[in-house]
Design an enzyme around this catalytic site. Sequence first.
Site, mmCIF file in Angstrom:
data_model
loop_
_atom_site.group_PDB
_atom_site.id
_atom_site.type_symbol
_atom_site.label_atom_id
_atom_site.label_comp_id
_atom_site.label_asym_id
_atom_site.label_seq_id
_atom_site.Cartn_x
_atom_site.Cartn_y
_atom_site.Cartn_z
ATOM 1 N N ASP A 166 0.868 -1.172 0.000
ATOM 2 C CA ASP A 166 0.000 0.000 0.000
ATOM 3 C C ASP A 166 0.907 1.224 0.000
ATOM 4 O O ASP A 166 2.114 1.114 0.244
ATOM 5 C CB ASP A 166 -0.882 -0.022 1.263
ATOM 6 N N SER A 167 0.309 2.386 -0.217
ATOM 7 C CA SER A 167 1.081 3.614 -0.116
ATOM 8 C C SER A 167 1.520 3.862 1.330
ATOM 9 O O SER A 167 2.401 4.683 1.564
ATOM 10 C CB SER A 167 0.231 4.795 -0.601
ATOM 11 N N CYS A 185 -4.334 -1.188 -1.930
ATOM 12 C CA CYS A 185 -4.440 0.271 -2.062
ATOM 13 C C CYS A 185 -5.389 0.532 -3.222
ATOM 14 O O CYS A 185 -5.160 0.039 -4.334
ATOM 15 C CB CYS A 185 -3.064 0.867 -2.354
ATOM 16 N N GLU A 225 -4.960 9.766 9.527
ATOM 17 C CA GLU A 225 -3.554 9.600 9.924
ATOM 18 C C GLU A 225 -3.225 10.411 11.174
ATOM 19 O O GLU A 225 -2.333 10.060 11.930
ATOM 20 C CB GLU A 225 -2.638 10.038 8.786
ATOM 21 N N HIS A 238 -8.044 3.857 4.024
ATOM 22 C CA HIS A 238 -8.095 4.540 5.327
ATOM 23 C C HIS A 238 -9.522 4.608 5.882
ATOM 24 O O HIS A 238 -9.707 4.763 7.076
ATOM 25 C CB HIS A 238 -7.570 5.965 5.207
ATOM 26 N N CYS A 261 -11.236 3.600 -0.303
ATOM 27 C CA CYS A 261 -9.907 4.019 0.139
ATOM 28 C C CYS A 261 -9.607 3.222 1.400
ATOM 29 O O CYS A 261 -10.479 3.066 2.270
ATOM 30 C CB CYS A 261 -9.894 5.516 0.435
HETATM 31 N N1 DGL Z 1 -4.047 3.805 0.201
HETATM 32 C C1 DGL Z 1 -4.713 4.868 -0.527
HETATM 33 C C2 DGL Z 1 -6.011 4.326 -1.147
HETATM 34 O O1 DGL Z 1 -6.529 3.295 -0.751
HETATM 35 C C3 DGL Z 1 -5.020 6.048 0.356
HETATM 36 C C4 DGL Z 1 -3.792 6.828 0.821
HETATM 37 C C5 DGL Z 1 -3.055 7.549 -0.305
HETATM 38 O O2 DGL Z 1 -3.610 8.491 -0.914
HETATM 39 O O3 DGL Z 1 -1.935 7.162 -0.574
HETATM 40 O O4 DGL Z 1 -6.524 4.929 -2.048
#
Ligand code: DGL
Length: 278
Positions: free
Chosen positions: A19-20, A82, A160, A195, A193
């Site tokens: 993931d990011s 992600c 976050e 998060h 997303c």
């Molecule tokens: N992990 C990203 C998503 O699911 C969210 C966080 C980011 O923008 O990197 O879209």
Amino acid sequence: MSNPEASRTSRGPVIGVFDSGFGGLTVLRELLPLIPGAHYIYLGDTARLPYGAKSRETIARYAVSSAQFLEQQGAELLVIACNTATALALQDVRLAVTLPVVGVIEPGASAVAHAAGSAKDVLVLATSATVQSHAYHDACLALGLRTTEIACPLLVPLVEEGWGDHHVTKEVLRIYLKDALAQCTPSAVLLGCTHYPLIKHVITSVLRELASDAAVIDSAHATAHAVTAQLGLNRRGHADVPATFECFATDSTDKFQRLGSSFLDQEIDSVTLLDLGG
Ligand code: DGL
């Protein structure tokens, strides 16, 4: 159990998850109880987070470098945990590695279609990049759904910051959801997303406040089941062996341990710092 030593001796599959940043840990949380004996290698590209406001080329470059690292580490299967990376770079990743790759968009679309039932209107909340890609729109359309996509760029930083239950987050959600509900009357809302599952209860309560009884769905659970399907039932034989995981992050390992533990809902004992370049 976060124990890389024990992990490599377990007989289950080795699964790479990336993931990011931290959000994909909500997918790992769903995976851990599902495939006994599996070992997960999780990579959070925290140095380059957020992906959600970046261009397709940049997101694809980042996603490919994470995927190649996990392939080198011995992963047999990759999970792009992600939404943004799946929406913009699934094909790039599939071309860059020789492993099967599971993303979150198709499982998420199937889950929201199931929740929507015979009513066909769904609302997708996601990052700006995911919304601009229309990946959810296309996946939902293929399942006969009408989709309204709303970008919610302020939610990732609020989550976050640990402000999930803060009145500011509620107010921001009121603004996004009022706007969305002026455009559609969804029977299901998809959290597009990684998060957003952490504030699912807040999203649900603001929807109710705005007189929407839409079901709120996230793709993490459905993605975990797509992984078991991809592996095949014959790989699920080690019921007595707990799954294990190890974590890599491209920025502060302390922050990853602290914040990641709340996303994963269990302690992360150790994190290895990784440099994937710029
Ligand atoms: N992990 C990203 C998503 O699911 C969210 C966080 C980011 O923008 O990197 O879209």
